[in-house]
Design a protein around this motif. Structure first.
Motif, mmCIF file in Angstrom:
data_model
loop_
_atom_site.group_PDB
_atom_site.id
_atom_site.type_symbol
_atom_site.label_atom_id
_atom_site.label_comp_id
_atom_site.label_asym_id
_atom_site.label_seq_id
_atom_site.Cartn_x
_atom_site.Cartn_y
_atom_site.Cartn_z
ATOM 1 N N ILE A 1 -23.639 -9.339 17.901
ATOM 2 C CA ILE A 1 -23.977 -9.524 16.488
ATOM 3 C C ILE A 1 -22.893 -8.923 15.606
ATOM 4 C CG2 ILE A 1 -25.670 -8.972 14.689
ATOM 5 C CD1 ILE A 1 -27.788 -8.936 16.861
ATOM 6 N N THR A 2 -22.315 -7.808 16.051
ATOM 7 C CA THR A 2 -21.252 -7.168 15.283
ATOM 8 C C THR A 2 -19.960 -7.204 16.088
ATOM 9 O OG1 THR A 2 -21.684 -4.931 16.143
ATOM 10 C CG2 THR A 2 -22.939 -5.632 14.208
ATOM 11 N N HIS A 3 -18.848 -7.329 15.389
ATOM 12 C CA HIS A 3 -17.528 -7.333 16.019
ATOM 13 C C HIS A 3 -16.778 -6.085 15.567
ATOM 14 C CE1 HIS A 3 -17.730 -12.030 16.224
ATOM 15 N NE2 HIS A 3 -18.589 -11.426 17.033
ATOM 16 N N ILE A 4 -16.566 -5.186 16.488
ATOM 17 C CA ILE A 4 -15.905 -3.928 16.155
ATOM 18 C C ILE A 4 -14.743 -3.689 17.107
ATOM 19 C CG2 ILE A 4 -17.932 -2.860 15.104
ATOM 20 C CD1 ILE A 4 -18.525 -1.484 17.696
ATOM 21 N N ASN A 5 -13.870 -2.787 16.716
ATOM 22 C CA ASN A 5 -12.681 -2.464 17.493
ATOM 23 C C ASN A 5 -13.096 -1.661 18.723
ATOM 24 O OD1 ASN A 5 -10.235 -1.635 18.507
ATOM 25 N ND2 ASN A 5 -9.450 -0.820 16.578
ATOM 26 N N GLY B 1 -11.616 -2.988 10.533
ATOM 27 C CA GLY B 1 -12.010 -4.338 10.150
ATOM 28 C C GLY B 1 -11.829 -4.588 8.665
ATOM 29 N N ILE B 2 -12.772 -5.313 8.077
ATOM 30 C CA ILE B 2 -12.663 -5.734 6.692
ATOM 31 C C ILE B 2 -12.839 -4.550 5.734
ATOM 32 C CG2 ILE B 2 -13.628 -7.244 4.915
ATOM 33 C CD1 ILE B 2 -12.239 -8.687 7.250
ATOM 34 N N SER B 3 -11.983 -4.490 4.715
ATOM 35 C CA SER B 3 -12.113 -3.529 3.620
ATOM 36 C C SER B 3 -11.800 -4.290 2.336
ATOM 37 C CB SER B 3 -11.150 -2.352 3.798
ATOM 38 O OG SER B 3 -11.358 -1.385 2.789
ATOM 39 N N PHE B 4 -12.775 -4.441 1.484
ATOM 40 C CA PHE B 4 -12.719 -5.412 0.391
ATOM 41 C C PHE B 4 -11.657 -5.098 -0.665
ATOM 42 C CE2 PHE B 4 -17.346 -5.696 1.606
ATOM 43 C CZ PHE B 4 -17.217 -6.907 2.278
ATOM 44 N N ILE B 5 -10.985 -6.168 -1.089
ATOM 45 C CA ILE B 5 -10.143 -6.146 -2.288
ATOM 46 C C ILE B 5 -10.670 -7.254 -3.200
ATOM 47 C CG2 ILE B 5 -7.831 -6.418 -3.249
ATOM 48 C CD1 ILE B 5 -6.685 -5.578 -0.556
ATOM 49 N N HIS B 6 -11.184 -6.869 -4.361
ATOM 50 C CA HIS B 6 -11.767 -7.846 -5.286
ATOM 51 C C HIS B 6 -10.758 -8.360 -6.300
ATOM 52 C CE1 HIS B 6 -15.931 -7.608 -3.930
ATOM 53 N NE2 HIS B 6 -15.717 -6.316 -3.741
ATOM 54 N N LYS B 7 -9.765 -7.530 -6.616
ATOM 55 C CA LYS B 7 -8.754 -8.015 -7.559
ATOM 56 C C LYS B 7 -7.468 -7.216 -7.427
ATOM 57 C CE LYS B 7 -10.345 -5.202 -11.495
ATOM 58 N NZ LYS B 7 -10.751 -5.242 -12.925
ATOM 59 N N VAL B 8 -6.366 -7.851 -7.806
ATOM 60 C CA VAL B 8 -5.066 -7.203 -7.818
ATOM 61 C C VAL B 8 -4.291 -7.735 -9.012
ATOM 62 C CG1 VAL B 8 -3.968 -8.939 -6.333
ATOM 63 C CG2 VAL B 8 -3.025 -6.633 -6.440
ATOM 64 N N GLU B 9 -3.498 -6.866 -9.616
ATOM 65 C CA GLU B 9 -2.668 -7.247 -10.762
ATOM 66 C C GLU B 9 -1.255 -6.736 -10.554
ATOM 67 O OE1 GLU B 9 -4.497 -5.698 -14.242
ATOM 68 O OE2 GLU B 9 -6.240 -7.030 -14.143
ATOM 69 N N LEU B 10 -0.276 -7.602 -10.830
ATOM 70 C CA LEU B 10 1.132 -7.221 -10.795
ATOM 71 C C LEU B 10 1.530 -6.749 -12.182
ATOM 72 C CD1 LEU B 10 3.822 -7.235 -9.118
ATOM 73 C CD2 LEU B 10 4.235 -9.513 -10.080
ATOM 74 N N SER B 11 2.265 -5.643 -12.240
ATOM 75 C CA SER B 11 2.665 -5.104 -13.537
ATOM 76 C C SER B 11 3.625 -6.061 -14.237
ATOM 77 C CB SER B 11 3.342 -3.742 -13.357
ATOM 78 O OG SER B 11 4.604 -3.901 -12.718
ATOM 79 N N HIS C 1 -21.826 -0.474 12.002
ATOM 80 C CA HIS C 1 -22.180 -1.824 12.430
ATOM 81 C C HIS C 1 -22.371 -2.775 11.256
ATOM 82 C CE1 HIS C 1 -22.245 -1.452 16.754
ATOM 83 N NE2 HIS C 1 -22.743 -0.244 16.609
ATOM 84 N N ALA C 2 -22.601 -2.235 10.061
ATOM 85 C CA ALA C 2 -22.617 -3.118 8.889
ATOM 86 C C ALA C 2 -21.236 -3.737 8.700
ATOM 87 C CB ALA C 2 -23.029 -2.332 7.644
ATOM 88 N N ARG C 3 -20.198 -2.930 8.883
ATOM 89 C CA ARG C 3 -18.846 -3.479 8.822
ATOM 90 C C ARG C 3 -18.631 -4.472 9.967
ATOM 91 N NH1 ARG C 3 -14.117 -1.268 7.019
ATOM 92 N NH2 ARG C 3 -14.835 0.871 7.298
ATOM 93 N N GLY C 4 -19.140 -4.114 11.164
ATOM 94 C CA GLY C 4 -19.017 -5.028 12.286
ATOM 95 C C GLY C 4 -19.680 -6.368 12.032
ATOM 96 N N LEU C 5 -20.785 -6.338 11.283
ATOM 97 C CA LEU C 5 -21.463 -7.588 10.930
ATOM 98 C C LEU C 5 -20.597 -8.413 9.977
ATOM 99 C CD1 LEU C 5 -24.073 -9.202 11.301
ATOM 100 C CD2 LEU C 5 -25.010 -7.986 9.317
ATOM 101 N N ILE C 6 -19.973 -7.733 9.018
ATOM 102 C CA ILE C 6 -19.049 -8.424 8.109
ATOM 103 C C ILE C 6 -17.866 -8.991 8.890
ATOM 104 C CG2 ILE C 6 -17.479 -8.111 6.160
ATOM 105 C CD1 ILE C 6 -19.454 -5.935 5.159
ATOM 106 N N ASN C 7 -17.325 -8.173 9.810
ATOM 107 C CA ASN C 7 -16.223 -8.667 10.648
ATOM 108 C C ASN C 7 -16.609 -9.962 11.359
ATOM 109 O OD1 ASN C 7 -14.757 -6.392 9.944
ATOM 110 N ND2 ASN C 7 -15.086 -5.326 11.886
ATOM 111 N N SER C 8 -17.836 -9.999 11.880
ATOM 112 C CA SER C 8 -18.261 -11.174 12.644
ATOM 113 C C SER C 8 -18.385 -12.410 11.763
ATOM 114 C CB SER C 8 -19.596 -10.889 13.340
ATOM 115 O OG SER C 8 -20.668 -10.834 12.405
ATOM 116 N N ARG C 9 -18.646 -12.220 10.467
ATOM 117 C CA ARG C 9 -18.776 -13.359 9.562
ATOM 118 C C ARG C 9 -17.424 -13.836 9.032
ATOM 119 N NH1 ARG C 9 -23.868 -14.260 7.425
ATOM 120 N NH2 ARG C 9 -22.872 -16.176 6.634
#
Length: 742
Positions: free
Chosen positions: A92-96, A214-224, A52-60
């Motif tokens: 409060i939470t949005h889940i599949n 739901g959401i799974s964080f990506i903080h950075k990406v680099e192309l070679s 449900h923590a992920r569901g809370l992030i999904n809802s935001r």
């Protein structure tokens, strides 16, 4: 919380800030369950908090950014015109909750299990980011699989295992294929994209900060520098089969990279403080020509010593099915592949939500492995059981699972029965400790209560309801004591006798309790516990008939329970679990089918057909299935326990143990005999030895033949081919033509 100063402080803090008193609220909640030493298992509470923590992030995030390209479940569940739509007003939470469907891909004995959603979205790493394929044309059209109304998906077993997905829209076509293979010993996940359009454009490999939950964080990406690889979050690598012609990156504040595909400026890297980096690598697409690219994702850094032909070897070890029903055949093959993938050492009931260990699920999955000859896999999993046994003898995967010890001892006995071996010395002490735990855990027989002599109230199988004195636990406890008695009969006769007597005493306590239930309910059916009315939780009481066979096939209590469930708890031909799951359960439907099969009730086939119809195009079942959309609504989207039950059901159609004898062909569908191709199954281990069966339909009636490798003397055999008179087999016979048709 029993320490009074803390209770006082919590109460005061809650009142000061205008909250309900949590101590009083918890007390009210516990009042709806039977008193128990364990409330809700901490393991489940922890998993629920993360979920449900992920569901809370999904809802935001999701509902405020519906112009982003989201996974299939979001596109449907957030669409007000879609049958899967769920209003979000007070959530409060949005889940599949409407399309929990995915399919694992992998390699035998590799722990990593990438998953593919119904539109081809690939999540290579556990609970991680995903890769998607898009098609963008120069005239402004864009094919986005998660938004396409219809797509086709299938699981392919050629040269391993892959999940292939085809999407089409407005003259555009996009296909994807995901699989895992070894590259110099390293397991690598591949995603191959193929696209075709009537005008020039681009094939797009998209990096997505989301997955089927739901959401799974990506903080950075680099192309070679060579433009042929991504480094994601500084850790994981995605290699391209060719350099990207164009490349775009975006962050949360700039919006989804999808809206930047036609930007003139390239970006070679990107960062996002909130973890919503999106990236797109574009490859040229020529009108009328097929464009192909492959993304490769190493799943580990460590080479594995595994054979390159692992899938071929696995398929040569298990019981083979040849039948005239292509859908049943496909589901059997898919279920076996699921069992292989999810038994690298431990056995997992799912690749994602349930990629963890429970003794309950393990017992059923290991039984399936054993029953089709995947003995080495079962053996490896069983070898890990003793390390999870506590000093008190409790086989603990989570607190409050009072059924666990019985299930461990029962499936251990199955292992030794089906292999024809005697228990090893290493197992004798865990067996004794485990059986003693059952006898000591029982409540006193002298209690003037309906639960006298039973196991304590507990959370049990979770889907049965709040803490209670569940008969499910008791039936498994009795089966475990019986198994321990038989396992120790040669090495420790004294202890064997003690456990046999303990099983008898336990069974008498359950009998007394059920007699009281029969008087209270005015029918013989077995409720979930001594204090429950008949409801969907009664599904757990079928354990006395399947798989433990504590009760006879025609036991009135067992059959009346089935009749109640069929009348009150079935929707669209499948068992509907009101409690928690709120969906159709393939695996529990098959439990009912197994009881009907034992009883010779031909309705078992209607239930099998219903379960077959509920399978996804890739041959999988979620744990619970939405009655309207047909998508998953609870649990893992690839439920391996369901796969195990399908394998066991198919096996029992051909051969099953009933006491000291074998029943052959007792569940073969009559429609299979209305053609002229042979039907085969085997070699299948049984308690008496291994057996291969061949049925040859013909104008004079079908002929049943078998080849056996018995552990000792041949057991009594009975051929009970539906539609024909049962036939006892004389000693030494290996074929028979059943008598008159019925």
């Amino acid at each position: 919380m029993k320490w009074l100063p803390w209770r006082y402080l919590v109460k005061q803090a809650a009142r000061r800030h205008g909250f309900l008193d949590p101590i009083a609220l918890l007390g009210k909640l516990h009042g709806f369950a039977q008193p128990s030493e364990v409330g809700e298992p901490i393991e489940l509470l922890r998993a629920g908090v993360v979920f449900h923590a992920r569901g809370l992030i999904n809802s935001r995030v999701i509902q405020h950014n519906l112009d982003w390209v989201w996974p299939y479940w979001v596109e449907r569940q957030f669409d007000p015109l879609d049958p899967a739509f769920i209003p979000r007003a007070f959530s409060i939470t949005h889940i599949n909750l409407s399309n929990r469907n995915w399919t694992a891909v992998g390699h035998p004995d590799v722990d990593e299990l990438p998953i593919v959603d119904p539109r081809g979205l690939l999540t290579p790493f556990f609970d991680g980011w995903s890769l998607d394929g898009w098609l963008q044309t120069d005239d402004g059209r864009c094919l986005l699989p998660s938004r396409v109304p219809d797509a086709t998906q299938r699981q392919v077993f050629d040269n391993g295992l892959s999940v292939d997905t085809d999407s089409k829209s407005d003259g555009l076509a996009l296909s994807s294929s995901a699989w895992v293979e070894l590259e110099q010993g390293v397991p690598v996940c591949r995603l191959r994209l193929r696209a075709r359009a009537d005008v020039n454009g681009s094939l797009v490999l998209a990096l997505r900060p989301s997955n089927p939950e739901g959401i799974s964080f990506i903080h950075k990406v680099e192309l070679s520098p060579q433009r042929d690889a991504w480094t994601v979050n500084g850790e994981q690598t995605v290699r391209f089969s060719a350099p990207a012609r164009r490349h775009h990156v975006s962050d949360y504040h700039q919006g989804d990279v999808h809206i930047h595909l036609t930007d003139r400026d390239d970006q070679s890297s990107g960062k996002c403080d909130v973890g919503m980096v999106t990236a797109a690598a574009l490859f040229p697409l020529v009108a009328g020509e097929e464009t192909e690219m492959t993304a490769s994702i190493p799943l580990t850094d460590t080479p594995a010593r595994l054979p390159a032909d692992a899938w071929e070897r696995e398929r040569g070890q298990h019981a083979q099915l040849e039948c005239p029903d292509p859908h049943y055949q496909f589901l059997y093959d898919a279920a076996l592949a699921s069992l292989v993938l999810h038994s690298p050492e431990d056995v997992y009931p799912g690749p994602y939500t349930y990629k963890r260990f429970w003794f309950r699920d393990a017992a059923f999955i290991i039984n399936a492995l054993l029953s089709v000859g995947l003995t080495e896999r079962a053996e490896r999993a069983l070898a890990r059981f003793p390390e999870r046994q506590t000093a008190s003898g409790y086989f603990r995967s989570q607190e409050g699972e009072w059924d666990a010890n019985g299930e461990v001892l029962w499936v251990l006995q199955r292992y030794y029965q089906l292999t024809g071996q005697k228990p090893s010395q290493d197992w004798l002490k865990p067996i004794i400790k485990g059986a003693r735990w059952i006898t000591r855990k029982r409540l006193s027989d002298k209690l003037a209560k309906p639960h006298a002599g039973l196991l304590p109230a507990g959370f049990s199988a979770e889907h049965l309801g709040p803490n209670d004195y569940y008969y499910w636990d008791d039936f498994w406890g009795i089966a475990g004591l019986k198994a321990a008695s038989e396992l120790l009969s040669d090495e420790n006769p004294t202890q064997s006798h003690e456990f046999a007597r303990g099983a008898e005493d336990f069974a008498q306590a359950v009998e007394r309790s059920l007699n009281q239930c029969e008087q209270r309910l005015n029918r013989p059916a077995m409720p979930a516990s001594p204090y429950r009315r008949m409801d969907a939780g009664a599904i757990g009481s079928l354990a006395t008939g399947y798989p433990t066979q504590l009760s006879a096939a025609d036991d009135p209590r067992l059959l009346d329970t089935v009749e109640f469930l069929l009348k009150r708890c079935f929707v669209k031909g499948a068992f509907y679990q009101d409690m928690i799951h709120s969906g159709l359960n393939a695996y529990l439907t098959l439990h009912v089918a197994q009881v009907l099969l034992r009883a010779g009730d031909e309705r078992y086939l209607e239930l099998m057909d219903a379960v077959a119809d509920l399978a996804s195009p890739t041959g999988q079942w979620p744990e619970a299935i939405h009655p309207t959309t047909g998508g998953g609504c609870m649990g893992d989207g690839h439920h391996v326990w369901a796969s195990a039950e399908w394998v066991l059901m198919v096996r029992n159609l051909f051969v099953r143990e009933e006491g000291n004898r074998l029943i052959l062909c007792g569940g073969i569908p009559k429609r299979w005999l209305e053609q002229d191709q042979p039907i085969r199954f085997g070699p299948a281990p049984t308690s008496f030895g291994s057996l291969s069966i061949r049925i040859t339909p013909g104008p004079e009636g079908p002929q049943v033949e078998w080849d056996a490798d018995w552990h000792g003397e041949a057991p009594p055999l009975e051929v009970k081919l539906p539609g024909f008179d049962p036939a006892e087999v004389s000693p030494g016979e290996s074929s028979i033509t059943p008598g008159s048709a019925r």
